[in-house]
Structure formats: structure tokens, C-alpha cells
Design an enzyme around this catalytic site. Structure first.
Site, PDB file in Angstrom:
ATOM      1  N   SER A  13       0.853  -1.191   0.000  1.00 44.66           N
ATOM      2  CA  SER A  13       0.000   0.000   0.000  1.00 44.66           C
ATOM      3  C   SER A  13       0.893   1.246   0.000  1.00 44.66           C
ATOM      4  O   SER A  13       2.118   1.138   0.040  1.00 44.66           O
ATOM      5  CB  SER A  13      -0.924  -0.014   1.214  1.00 44.66           C
ATOM      6  OG  SER A  13      -0.157  -0.078   2.378  1.00 44.66           O
ATOM      7  N   SER A  14       0.280   2.404  -0.019  1.00 49.62           N
ATOM      8  CA  SER A  14       1.007   3.693  -0.002  1.00 49.62           C
ATOM      9  C   SER A  14       1.934   3.891  -1.199  1.00 49.62           C
ATOM     10  O   SER A  14       3.012   4.456  -1.068  1.00 49.62           O
ATOM     11  CB  SER A  14       1.847   3.857   1.271  1.00 49.62           C
ATOM     12  OG  SER A  14       1.060   3.644   2.402  1.00 49.62           O
ATOM     13  N   GLY A  16       1.040   5.605  -3.777  1.00 55.18           N
ATOM     14  CA  GLY A  16       0.696   6.860  -4.443  1.00 55.18           C
ATOM     15  C   GLY A  16      -0.310   6.655  -5.559  1.00 55.18           C
ATOM     16  O   GLY A  16      -0.260   7.343  -6.589  1.00 55.18           O
ATOM     17  N   GLU A 139     -10.593   5.005  -8.581  1.00 57.75           N
ATOM     18  CA  GLU A 139      -9.498   4.359  -7.853  1.00 57.75           C
ATOM     19  C   GLU A 139     -10.070   3.383  -6.830  1.00 57.75           C
ATOM     20  O   GLU A 139     -10.982   3.737  -6.071  1.00 57.75           O
ATOM     21  CB  GLU A 139      -8.680   5.456  -7.135  1.00 57.75           C
ATOM     22  CG  GLU A 139      -7.561   4.897  -6.293  1.00 57.75           C
ATOM     23  CD  GLU A 139      -6.934   5.940  -5.348  1.00 57.75           C
ATOM     24  OE1 GLU A 139      -7.246   7.143  -5.461  1.00 57.75           O
ATOM     25  OE2 GLU A 139      -6.149   5.520  -4.490  1.00 57.75           O
ATOM     26  N   THR A 190       5.783  -7.589  -8.953  1.00 58.45           N
ATOM     27  CA  THR A 190       4.864  -7.024  -9.956  1.00 58.45           C
ATOM     28  C   THR A 190       4.192  -8.148 -10.740  1.00 58.45           C
ATOM     29  O   THR A 190       2.984  -8.136 -10.954  1.00 58.45           O
ATOM     30  CB  THR A 190       5.632  -6.084 -10.899  1.00 58.45           C
ATOM     31  OG1 THR A 190       6.118  -4.984 -10.129  1.00 58.45           O
ATOM     32  CG2 THR A 190       4.763  -5.561 -12.030  1.00 58.45           C
ATOM     33  N   CYS A 380     -11.494  26.765  12.559  1.00 58.90           N
ATOM     34  CA  CYS A 380     -12.472  25.925  13.259  1.00 58.90           C
ATOM     35  C   CYS A 380     -12.158  25.901  14.766  1.00 58.90           C
ATOM     36  O   CYS A 380     -12.333  26.902  15.429  1.00 58.90           O
ATOM     37  CB  CYS A 380     -12.530  24.547  12.625  1.00 58.90           C
ATOM     38  SG  CYS A 380     -14.122  23.768  12.842  1.00 58.90           S
ATOM     39  N   GLN A 384     -12.299  28.914  17.549  1.00 61.46           N
ATOM     40  CA  GLN A 384     -13.003  28.808  18.832  1.00 61.46           C
ATOM     41  C   GLN A 384     -12.066  29.115  20.000  1.00 61.46           C
ATOM     42  O   GLN A 384     -12.440  29.822  20.939  1.00 61.46           O
ATOM     43  CB  GLN A 384     -13.610  27.403  18.979  1.00 61.46           C
ATOM     44  CG  GLN A 384     -14.678  27.103  17.924  1.00 61.46           C
ATOM     45  CD  GLN A 384     -15.198  25.661  17.984  1.00 61.46           C
ATOM     46  OE1 GLN A 384     -14.737  24.848  18.780  1.00 61.46           O
ATOM     47  NE2 GLN A 384     -16.156  25.342  17.105  1.00 61.46           N
ATOM     48  N   HIS A 519     -13.338  25.542   6.920  1.00 59.63           N
ATOM     49  CA  HIS A 519     -12.032  25.004   6.525  1.00 59.63           C
ATOM     50  C   HIS A 519     -11.630  25.500   5.136  1.00 59.63           C
ATOM     51  O   HIS A 519     -11.860  24.816   4.146  1.00 59.63           O
ATOM     52  CB  HIS A 519     -12.077  23.476   6.546  1.00 59.63           C
ATOM     53  CG  HIS A 519     -12.174  22.912   7.925  1.00 59.63           C
ATOM     54  ND1 HIS A 519     -11.068  22.668   8.706  1.00 59.63           N
ATOM     55  CD2 HIS A 519     -13.244  22.593   8.683  1.00 59.63           C
ATOM     56  CE1 HIS A 519     -11.449  22.206   9.872  1.00 59.63           C
ATOM     57  NE2 HIS A 519     -12.768  22.143   9.892  1.00 59.63           N
ATOM     58  N   GLU A 521      -8.826  25.560   3.838  1.00 63.59           N
ATOM     59  CA  GLU A 521      -7.761  24.736   3.221  1.00 63.59           C
ATOM     60  C   GLU A 521      -8.315  23.722   2.221  1.00 63.59           C
ATOM     61  O   GLU A 521      -7.603  23.278   1.328  1.00 63.59           O
ATOM     62  CB  GLU A 521      -6.928  24.033   4.307  1.00 63.59           C
ATOM     63  CG  GLU A 521      -7.611  22.907   5.083  1.00 63.59           C
ATOM     64  CD  GLU A 521      -8.418  23.379   6.295  1.00 63.59           C
ATOM     65  OE1 GLU A 521      -8.850  24.558   6.313  1.00 63.59           O
ATOM     66  OE2 GLU A 521      -8.647  22.566   7.207  1.00 63.59           O
TER      67      GLU A 521
HETATM   68  N1  GLN Z   1     -14.271  20.356  17.900  1.00 63.09           N
HETATM   69  C1  GLN Z   1     -14.832  21.546  17.365  1.00 63.09           C
HETATM   70  C2  GLN Z   1     -16.291  21.386  16.987  1.00 63.09           C
HETATM   71  O1  GLN Z   1     -16.770  20.289  16.855  1.00 63.09           O
HETATM   72  C3  GLN Z   1     -14.033  22.020  16.176  1.00 63.09           C
HETATM   73  C4  GLN Z   1     -14.100  21.079  15.023  1.00 63.09           C
HETATM   74  C5  GLN Z   1     -13.017  21.344  14.011  1.00 63.09           C
HETATM   75  O2  GLN Z   1     -12.042  22.017  14.304  1.00 63.09           O
HETATM   76  N2  GLN Z   1     -13.134  20.764  12.836  1.00 63.09           N
HETATM   77  O3  GLN Z   1     -16.983  22.361  16.806  1.00 63.09           O
END
Ligand code: GLN
Length: 547
Positions: A13-14, A16, A139, A190, A380, A384, A519, A521
Site C-alpha cells: 500500500s502507499s 501513491g 481508484e 509485480t 475551526c 473557537q 475550513h 484549506e
Molecule cells: N471540535 C470543534 C467542533 O466540533 C471544532 C471542530 C473542528 O475544528 N473541525 O466544533
């Protein structure tokens, strides 16, 4: 007319596989084709949402709120095509669907079997949205020979037979181990892997062979002969300095050509790879460097913050600087203080996370960044904890904390500036949750809109006031604290459209201090860096020039 490429893996596995599939997607796209990538995971979890990051790395969230495998993140980063719920499926989900149908009597009294009921369920999933693209790349997780994988291999075998001839191509990834003692590259694993595939009725058209050393022509021919593939369909895959080199490297190795040949497509447009050349040029020739401290919990495990790591790199690409992210364990800050570890960094990032462990360290990191006027990005849980910090130290809410950290037994330890949201609206629907309800799929998940305040830092960063970003959380900043926090210097710069849920915060009296409940990202691409990461890296760059 949709064509299907099935990507399987063997030997270990791994290797890529996800990256190879993503790179192939990027190459076909660069030739002008419409593509979609899809992942089939043979494990029995219904989705990876409840798996620990140690088990399975990051949980990637789609716009439509599915918790999926991190490979979908690669797919999005390489093609820019937003993944959907239907692009990720596990054996657990397949069996759940089959059993639900069985309970509803949908099988009309038949005995339910792997063939045809489970395989039919897999096949119906494969064809979803097929008419929208030229190539669907699927995949299969795991390696050939895994017990759980069998229904999936069987399903793709059947599927290929049911399609018109020539619509399905099989690509198989293997490893050629290098034996240093004898100085040899070994092809036997292989050969065995391909034998295993052929035993279950699949014949690879293209073999991608990972190797640490150059594969001599003679070995390539041997593999072709013993594995029943054409010599020019044995594609070498060497280790790369950056994953973003994969499209260029695979193109140079002939992967996209070999796939098109397998489909008998002779006249394909030449690929436009300028976007990838530009990415590699920026990556290989940076004009400087910034050091960013990422303060979190699963620090040993890079895969747990895969998208974050990539988004930081993308932020650097925008300004042609190298981002050196250092991953620090928040718990250490609780014992040794944040200053001892954070001095010397150009910026601080506190990413998402779950559970109380390490959170006081994250609060300390936010405080350090706020007081020392170092750029801070809280994502997130990171937002908080920045709010908790500001509530405690700016607004005088001494016992500020999150309801997430209460045991539920005995009196509460904190005042819940962050509370458990039990009801919210999604489109026109009201969603409700119990605190102790089931953990799987009970978070606020997927894309939600937010309104940003005109003139705020964040509105300037996005260049607009209406955004949509992906969420994955159970708790919310309590908007009831807004007046006190704003009076104390933390502005609630972004709110849900109904004004009830804080989506972004910032500190106006600070060079760059931003918290976001979502998020960002997940939506960053190497060729289109997310504006928040681009701006954060720029702020870090400015900070680095101060000291
Ligand atoms: N634990 C926090 C919540 O549930 C933040 C979640 C997170 O950072 N994805 O709200």
C-alpha cells in the site's frame, strides 16, 4: 461517451495510487477533456468521518457535506473539479444500502448475495454522473488480494463487460523493490500482483511501476512480457521532490499517451501543461522563506492535516516564497508556555481539532500571537480557542470555554462561549442534533454561505462580502457574546446569512488576526491558492521583514 479508467494497486500500500490518478486526471484535463475522479474504499466504515486521523489521515469534506477519503483532496487539488458525495464510496456504505433495501423488501424475497446484489450496488454507483464527463477515473483503495476488495474488483470486471467495447481501461500500480545487496531491481512482486489481478478476471492495460532507481529498458521489456502489457505501457514512476511535479513527470514518462493508446485514441489534443510548469517554477525558485508554527494535536502524522499543509504551500506559491511549516504539539505549551516555543516564528496557525486535549496550549498560542502582534490564523477549533482567549483576557469572561470539554457529569467547568448547536437550518430544512447522539455524520458539514462585513480585513482578503466555505464541526461560537467581545476588541466580521452563527472573527487592532469557523484549506489549489492562505503568508512575510 464516457470512458472509464480503473486504478488499482498491488504489492504494497502507499504507492501513491491517489496521486497517480489525480495526476492522470490533470493530464487528461490539460488535453481538454472533462474529467471526474472517484474513490472506492473497501473498508467497512460507512465513511471515514468517525475514523481517527491516526487511522486514516485527514477527513476531506465536500461541498455537499460528505466526509470522504483524503485522496479526494488530491483529486480536487490537481483538477480543480469539486468532488461530490457520490465520488467516494466504501464497502460499509454499499452494504448499508443493500441491507436497507433488503429491509424494505426491495429484493422481492430473493436471497441477497455478493454477486449480484452487492456488485450491482457498486456498479450503479460507478455510473452516477457518467454522462457529464469524458473520463471517469475510479481508484480502488487497498491492494489486490485484500479480502474486502473482492466485490469491488468483481464489480469493475462486470462493469467493463457491460459497457461498449473499448470504454474501460485498467491501470495498475506496483512496486519494483531494489535489492541493494545484489544490486538488482526485482520484477517478481509485480508479476505476482498482475497474476493476482488476472486470476479475478482483470487484465491491466497500463502498469505504473514505482521504483527508487531508474528502470532499465531490459526490465521494462521483461515486465511487459511477463505481465502481458505493451512495453510502452509500462510507465516508470520515481520519487518526486514535490507532489506537484507528478503531472509533468507522468507526462514525460508517457502515462497519458499510454492511457489514450489503450482507448485507441490516436488524435488527442496536445496537453497544455503551462499551469503545472508555472507551479513548479514557483516552487523550485522561491524568493524567500517564512516560518509558520502550526499548533495542533496530531502533529506526528502529516496526513492528518494534509489539505492544510498543501494550502500553506499554495499560499507561498502566490508570493513565490517557501513556507516552512513547523508542527508543534499544543500540549507542550501547557507545561512550558507558548513563548518558549513560538518566538522566532513569522506567524501562528491553530488548525481544526476535536476534544479537550491540548486546547489550553492552543489558547496560549492565540494569546501569544494576539499580544505580540504576530499574524494568527485560527481554523475551526483554532477560531473557537481564539474566541475563548479573547473572552477570558479581553472581555473578562474568566471561565470562558467550550461545551465540548464538559464531561456532562457533575457541574460544568466553563462558561460556554462555545456551545453545542442543537438546531440549525440547511437550505429550507431544520436540522436537529442531540449532544449524546450518534457521532457518525452528525456534524454541521459541507458548504454554507457567510456574509462578510464591508470594510473588514476578511472582506478585503476575499474581495467580496458573500462567500461559501466548507464546514465540519459540532460546536459554535455563541453570538450572545458578540457585544461584549466586540466592545473588547474582537470583531465578528462574518456571520451566517440569518445572523445567528459567527463564521469569522478578527482583531482590528492587530496586523493580521483572523479566525474562521470553516475550513478554507479544503478549497485551495496550487494553481489557485486560497485568498486566506495567500494573505496569511503575505502577513507572515511582512512580519519576517520586521525582525
Ligand atoms: N471540535 C470543534 C467542533 O466540533 C471544532 C471542530 C473542528 O475544528 N473541525 O466544533
Amino acid at each position: 461517451m464516457t470512458r472509464y479508467v480503473f486504478v488499482t494497486g498491488g504489492v504494497v500500500s502507499s504507492l501513491g495510487k491517489g496521486l497517480a490518478a489525480a495526476a492522470l486526471g490533470a493530464l487528461l484535463q490539460a488535453r481538454g477533456y472533462r474529467v471526474r475522479l472517484r474513490k472506492l474504499d473497501p473498508y467497512l466504515n460507512v465513511d471515514p468521518g468517525t475514523m481517527s486521523p491516526h487511522e486514516h489521515g485527514e477527513v476531506f469534506v465536500t461541498d455537499d457535506g460528505a466526509e470522504t477519503d483524503l485522496d479526494l483532496g488530491h483529486y480536487e487539488r490537481f483538477t480543480g473539479v469539486a468532488a461530490r458525495r457520490t465520488d467516494s464510496i466504501s464497502a460499509g456504505r454499499i452494504y448499508q444500502n443493500v441491507l436497507d433495501k433488503e429491509r424494505q423488501g426491495a429484493y422481492l424475497g430473493k436471497t441477497i448475495q455478493v454477486i449480484p446484489h452487492v456488485t450491482d450496488e457498486i456498479k450503479s454507483f460507478l455510473s452516477i454522473g457518467g454522462d457529464e464527463v469524458d473520463f471517469m477515473l475510479c481508484e480502488i483503495g487497498g491492494t489486490v488480494g485484500d479480502i474486502e476488495g473482492l466485490p469491488f474488483y468483481e464489480a469493475i470486471r462486470q462493469f467493463a463487460n457491460e459497457q461498449p467495447r473499448g470504454r474501460c481501461v485498467f491501470m495498475h500500480l506496483t512496486l519494483l523493490p531494489w535489492l541493494a545487496a545484489s544490486g538488482e531491481l526485482k520484477t517478481k512482486p509485480t508479476q505476482h500482483s498482475v497474476k493476482e489481478l488476472r486470476a479475478i478476471g482483470l487484465r491491466p492495460d497500463v502498469l505504473v511501476c514505482r521504483s527508487e532507481v531508474p528502470i532499465p529498458e531490459r526490465e521494462r521489456e521483461k515486465i511487459a512480457l511477463f505481465c502481458d502489457v505493451r512495453p510502452d505501457s509500462v510507465i516508470p514512476a520515481y520519487d518526486l521532490a514535490s507532489i506537484y511535479e507528478a503531472p509533468l513527470a507522468y507526462h514525460a514518462a508517457g502515462l497519458d499517451r499510454a492511457i489514450l493508446d489503450a482507448f485507441k485514441i490516436d488524435l488527442a489534443p496536445e496537453p497544455d501543461l503551462s499551469r503545472w510548469r508555472d507551479v513548479m517554477d514557483r516552487l523550485s525558485n522561491p524568493d524567500g522563506e517564512v516560518r509558520i508554527a502550526v499548533v495542533g494535536k496530531y502533529m506526528q502524522l502529516e496526513d492528518a492535516y494534509k489539505s492544510l499543509k498543501e494550502a500553506l504551500t499554495h499560499g507561498g506559491l502566490q508570493h513565490r516564497v517557501k513556507v516552512k511549516a513547523e508542527w508543534l504539539d499544543a500540549e507542550v505549551f501547557e507545561r512550558e508556555g507558548a513563548a518558549a516555543h513560538l518566538s522566532g516564528f513569522d506567524a501562528v496557525l491553530v488548525p481544526g481539532g476535536f476534544g479537550e486535549r491540548g486546547t489550553e496550549g492552543k489558547v496560549a498560542a492565540a494569546r501569544f500571537a494576539r499580544e505580540r502582534k504576530i499574524p494568527y490564523l485560527g481554523i475551526c477549533l483554532g477560531m473557537q480557542m481564539a474566541v475563548v482567549e479573547a473572552a477570558r483576557n479581553l472581555a473578562g469572561v474568566e471561565k470562558a470555554g467550550s461545551e465540548e470539554f464538559e464531561s456532562g457529569k457533575g457541574p460544568d467547568r466553563f462558561e460556554h462561549v462555545i456551545y453545542h448547536m442543537k438546531e440549525w437550518s440547511q437550505g429550507n430544512e431544520l436540522v436537529t442534533r442531540e449532544r449524546d447522539g450518534a457521532k457518525g455524520g452528525t456534524l454541521r458539514l459541507g458548504a454554507y454561505p457567510a456574509n462578510l462585513e464591508e470594510g473588514s480585513l476578511i472582506a478585503g482578503i476575499y474581495g467580496k462580502t458573500r462567500i461559501s466555505e466548507r464546514h465540519r464541526h459540532r460546536y459554535e461560537v455563541d453570538a450572545a457574546y458578540r457585544p461584549r467581545l466586540e466592545a473588547a476588541g474582537m470583531k465578528f466580521s462574518g456571520m451566517s446569512p440569518d445572523g445567528s452563527l459567527p463564521e469569522t472573527v478578527e482583531i482590528p487592532d492587530h496586523p493580521w488576526f483572523v479566525g474562521v469557523q470553516f475550513h478554507p484549506e479544503l478549497k485551495s489549489r496550487p494553481f489557485a491558492p486560497h485568498p486566506l492562505f495567500a494573505s496569511f503568508v503575505k502577513a507572515a512575510l511582512e512580519q519576517s521583514r520586521l525582525v
